[in-house]
Structures are given as C-alpha cells and as structure tokens.
Design an enzyme around this catalytic site. Sequence first.
Site, short mmCIF file in Angstrom:
data_model
loop_
_atom_site.label_atom_id
_atom_site.label_comp_id
_atom_site.label_asym_id
_atom_site.label_seq_id
_atom_site.Cartn_x
_atom_site.Cartn_y
_atom_site.Cartn_z
N LYS A 127 0.62 3.80 -7.86
CA LYS A 127 -0.43 4.05 -6.96
C LYS A 127 -1.68 4.75 -7.78
O LYS A 127 -1.49 5.45 -8.91
CB LYS A 127 0.04 5.27 -6.15
CG LYS A 127 -1.00 5.61 -4.74
CD LYS A 127 -0.42 4.42 -3.56
CE LYS A 127 -1.31 4.40 -2.41
NZ LYS A 127 -0.59 3.66 -1.42
N ASP A 167 -6.45 1.18 -0.21
CA ASP A 167 -5.76 2.13 0.46
C ASP A 167 -7.17 2.75 1.14
O ASP A 167 -7.99 2.11 1.17
CB ASP A 167 -4.99 3.15 -0.55
CG ASP A 167 -4.08 3.93 0.18
OD1 ASP A 167 -3.00 3.86 0.53
OD2 ASP A 167 -4.17 5.27 0.57
N1 GLU Z 1 -1.95 1.12 0.10
C1 GLU Z 1 -0.94 0.44 1.00
C2 GLU Z 1 0.16 1.02 1.11
O1 GLU Z 1 0.37 2.24 1.16
C3 GLU Z 1 -0.69 -0.92 0.26
C4 GLU Z 1 -0.32 -1.19 -1.15
C5 GLU Z 1 -0.31 -2.59 -1.83
O2 GLU Z 1 -0.67 -3.35 -0.85
O3 GLU Z 1 -0.15 -2.74 -2.87
O4 GLU Z 1 1.59 0.55 0.90
#
Ligand code: GLU
Length: 447
Positions: A127, A167
Amino acid sequence: MLDPALQKTLDVVLARNPGEPEFHQAVREVFDSLAVVQQRHPEYNDQGILTRLCEPERQIIFRVPWVDDKGTVQVNRGFRVEYNSALGPYKGGLRFHRSVNLGIVKFLGFEQIFKNSLTGLPIGGGKGGSDFDPHGKSDGEVMRFCQSFMSELHRHIGEYTDVPAGDIGVGAREVGYLFGQYKRLTNRYEGGVLTGKGLDWGGSLVRKEATGYGATIFAEEMLKVRGSSFDGRRVGVSGSGNVAIYAIDKVQQLGGVVVTASDSSGYIVDEDGVDLELLKQIKEVERGRIADYVDRRGGRSRFVADGSIWEVPVDVALPCATQNELHQKDAKRLVENGVIAVSEGANMPSTPEAVEVFQDARVAFGPGKAANAGGVATSALEMQQNASRDSWTFEYTEGRLTDIMRSIHQNTLETAEEFGKPGDYVVGANVAGFRKVADAMLAFGVI
Ligand code: GLU
C-alpha cells in the site's frame, strides 16, 4: 484472551511500532482470529511466521516537492510499504488524503496481504500514498504532484515487483498522470505496472465498478445464506466516492432501495431512493459537495450536517467511506433498528467494538478484507489482460468478478465452520487469507 505465545508476539509487534493505532487495531484483529489456527497447526509457530508477517519486507518514505499554481513550493510525504510478496508482486492502492501517515499505510498494507490472498489470484500485499490533499487543487497542481511522486516511486515498482492502483483520492485522473510519468522516466510502455488505468490505455472494464459491486455481491451472498435477498430492502450506504457509487448501483440493480450517502461535510437521506445519476454528476463530474444533492433533488431528500448516518433505519448497511467510521453506538443503533447484514466496502470502517455488537446480535457481518476484495481482484484481472495484450468484455469481466466474490464468501464461511466459528466471517477471512500466505512463507524458508 490470546494464548501466552501469541500475546508475546503481539506485544513485540506493538512495541516495535509505537504511535500507530490503526496498525495496532488491524494486527490485533488478525491475532484474535489466529488463536484457533495456532492450536491446531503448530507448524505455523515455526520459522517466526507471525513475526515476519507483521514486519513489512520494505518501507519507502520520500519527499514529494511540487510547485502550486501561485508558484509556491509545497512539500508532501510519499509512502510505499511493500508488505509481503509470498503470493505475487506487492499489490495495493495509493491513498492521497491529509490523514495519511506511515501507520495508516501499514494498516492498509497489512489488511491487503490477507485480502489479496483471499482473491485466489497471485498477488502479494502492499500500500502507499501521501498526505497530499487533492481537495480544491487544480488539475495542473494534481498533475505536478503526481509527476513528482512518481519521479521517486518509479525506481521501486514494476509489473513483476510492485503494482500500485487507486484508493481514496486516487482515481483515473491521478493514475493517468502517474502512468504518464512512469512511461516517460522508464521509456517503457509497461501496462501492468499500475492498475485502474483508463480504458483506452490498458485499463479493464469493470475495474471502476468492482469494489462497490463486489461488496454488494458479498452482502447478497450473506443474505442468501439466511434465505433472503436485496429485493425491496432499505439499504444504507456511507461515502460518495467510487466504492459507494458502484455499491449503490449494484444494490439498485438487485432491487434494493439505497436511502443514504455521505461525504466529509455530512450525509443525505433520500426516502425515494438515491438518484444515482445526480449523485455521480455532483461527486464524480463536478467534484462538489453532497449538500448540493438535496438542493437539486428536492422531494423527500434532506441533508444532515452533523450526527451519524447510521441513525437512519436500514435493513442492510454498506459502510463505504473510510476506517473507523462506524462506532459501537452506531452499531447498537443499527441493531435496534433491525439491521440484518453489514458488508464493508471500505477498509476497516467498523471499530472492533462495533464488530462485537454485530456479532453478538448475530447480524451477518462481512469484514472489508473479504467483502471489498472485488476491487483488487479486478486489478489482478487487469494485470492478466495487460500480460496477454488483450481486453475482455464487460459481461465476461463482471462474470469473473461475481465468481470470485462468491468463492471468497464460500471460502470464508467454510473456514469459519472448520475452525468451530460458524457464521463468523471475520475468523473465516483472517484464517483463510493467512493460511495461503503462511504456507508459501514456510515453503520459501526464512527470507
Ligand atoms: N485500494 C483498493 C483496496 O483497498 C484496491 C487496490 C488495488 O486495486 O490494487 O483494495
């Protein structure tokens, strides 16, 4: 109560990461669920699996300088936590929000490991993000910020290494600027390095809809187990970003009536059901405030500036805003008002005390790492399309997403049952997600 060995490991993790309450919360929840596994499978006590799992493989923090429209130099902080690559390249979104700090990124990255494992697809957990606040910034400012952010991030990512996405605060516009800068710096058209791309340049149909659709499909599966459905149900959705909008869309397709939505300024209640096109126009196109909805919609809609969105009586609640938005008193109110299912579209929106209230009241509760996995799962489908230089139809991709959500639901339900916690989707998700990662880590040895 944790057993002493697990408690000791947890104490070490908490002491090593001071001042990060959201991270502590996420780790504690997983440890609570793992007690049952540790007893039955002592092999998971070997090789320091849990201690290694809690320590990110790599944490990158960097300066992001950029020049605003007035010519003033601004400095933000950028993060990428490459948490765990046992199952595949690090995968997870970037969050641009003023609340972002290392602890928030670590909590999100930690959750992402288990979520990505649950999808059944070959993706590790990571992340990132920044304390940059996109509100009120011009397109030019957002572009210059994204370019500066990628000028550092590009050396750490790649389609086999680490694949960021969006996100909160990062959507198609930001991914566009980020991808453009990556392409320029590397001189490579490496589609699979980012997901959530535009449809003309390597993006996947259904990616935009996937998180909200997925959380709704997960809720529908939970309702089915209870012999129920969305048809005619009153549904509460919080948030008005990408996840909330497409959760509302799917609930409406399934015959439910969504009566709420919110942003940081307050929430709306619309007794006639939310007009999705109007909400999209205000939030997606105009990037405006939610109070405008009521001014333009009229009828039986109202705006509430303070108080809690969860006071509104609903049969199903889909928290799709942000972490810790639903507290114990909100959960109690929802239960008093007869809620039967809660499916988390956001990451960790319910506090641990709220989760306890739902579980004690035998409300079907789908934790984010299972319920909102549809977004990242469809990101992995985008990576598949990029790798094969293909693009799939909406129907095919949505079919894949639906199958994935149903199998996550089934897997979590069966795992909970296997470990003596029938109907406990929290234990089911944590244990099922953990096992795959732990098995891979055992196979690789101590690295
Ligand atoms: N931010 C999204 C999540 O919390 C998607 C992450 C992604 O697609 O890599 O899962």
